[in-house]
Design a protein around this motif. Structure first.
Motif, PDB file in Angstrom:
ATOM      1  N   GLN A  60     123.603  66.429 -26.945  1.00 13.49           N
ATOM      2  CA  GLN A  60     122.289  65.408 -27.406  1.00 13.49           C
ATOM      3  C   GLN A  60     121.054  66.210 -26.755  1.00 13.49           C
ATOM      4  O   GLN A  60     120.135  66.148 -27.602  1.00 13.49           O
ATOM      5  N   LEU A  61     121.099  66.842 -25.723  1.00 14.23           N
ATOM      6  CA  LEU A  61     119.852  67.866 -25.162  1.00 14.23           C
ATOM      7  C   LEU A  61     119.719  68.826 -26.160  1.00 14.23           C
ATOM      8  O   LEU A  61     118.577  69.087 -26.681  1.00 14.23           O
ATOM      9  N   GLY A  62     120.592  69.344 -26.778  1.00 11.13           N
ATOM     10  CA  GLY A  62     120.789  70.497 -27.630  1.00 11.13           C
ATOM     11  C   GLY A  62     119.862  70.082 -28.845  1.00 11.13           C
ATOM     12  O   GLY A  62     118.878  70.725 -29.317  1.00 11.13           O
ATOM     13  N   GLU A  63     120.539  68.996 -29.645  1.00 11.87           N
ATOM     14  CA  GLU A  63     119.791  68.408 -30.647  1.00 11.87           C
ATOM     15  C   GLU A  63     118.325  68.070 -30.320  1.00 11.87           C
ATOM     16  O   GLU A  63     117.638  68.264 -31.229  1.00 11.87           O
ATOM     17  N   HIS A  64     118.125  67.413 -29.401  1.00 12.09           N
ATOM     18  CA  HIS A  64     116.484  66.912 -28.946  1.00 12.09           C
ATOM     19  C   HIS A  64     115.952  68.378 -29.160  1.00 12.09           C
ATOM     20  O   HIS A  64     114.612  68.063 -29.781  1.00 12.09           O
ATOM     21  N   VAL A  65     116.023  69.363 -28.412  1.00 11.22           N
ATOM     22  CA  VAL A  65     115.281  70.651 -28.400  1.00 11.22           C
ATOM     23  C   VAL A  65     115.344  71.197 -29.907  1.00 11.22           C
ATOM     24  O   VAL A  65     114.196  71.528 -30.139  1.00 11.22           O
TER      25      VAL A  65
END
Length: 138
Positions: free
Chosen positions: A86-91
């Motif tokens: 989720q964090l990777g996708e957000h970035v």
């Protein structure tokens, strides 16, 4: 395991402090891109380091207890992979241009991500860490 628990709690405190900084940045009327970039980079670094530490210490300790502790460890491990994704996708999604053009959307998305992270840390401290402490005391 006492030292490892203390280290994970220290990492949680560092992540919570960063979340407060990030939320202050999100409360601005317009984005400060350099400050946001610093928050985002630091968040990615801290989460990555914490994930690695948990993989090395927390999950094996829970698995070694078997039963309910092992089940909780597997569930947390899977959830943390999801949070990392989720964090990777957000970035990847929120480029500088998109942040500027949809500041409100970025703020909502980032706030939700910080809430997920804090909820996760609260759950670890309330569900997983006590199992490790109880096993050590037994």
């Amino acid at each position: 395991m006492k030292h490892q628990l203390q280290e994970m709690l220290r990492q949680h405190a560092e992540l919570r402090a960063l979340a407060r900084d990030y939320e202050r940045e999100l409360a601005r009327p317009t984005p400060d891109l350099p400050a946001l970039a610093k928050c985002r980079w630091t968040l990615a670094r801290l989460v990555s380091a914490h994930l690695a530490y948990e993989r090395l210490h927390l999950y094996p300790a829970l698995a070694g207890q078997g039963g309910r502790a092992a089940d909780i460890g597997r569930a947390f491990a899977g959830e943390m992979v999801d949070l990392g994704a989720q964090l990777g996708e957000h970035v990847r999604k929120w480029t500088s241009d998109l942040i500027v053009s949809d500041w409100a959307g970025f703020s909502r998305s980032s706030t939700a991500l910080m809430m997920d992270l804090k909820t996760r840390m609260d759950r670890e401290e309330g569900e997983a860490y006590p199992l490790i402490q109880a096993a050590k005391a037994a």
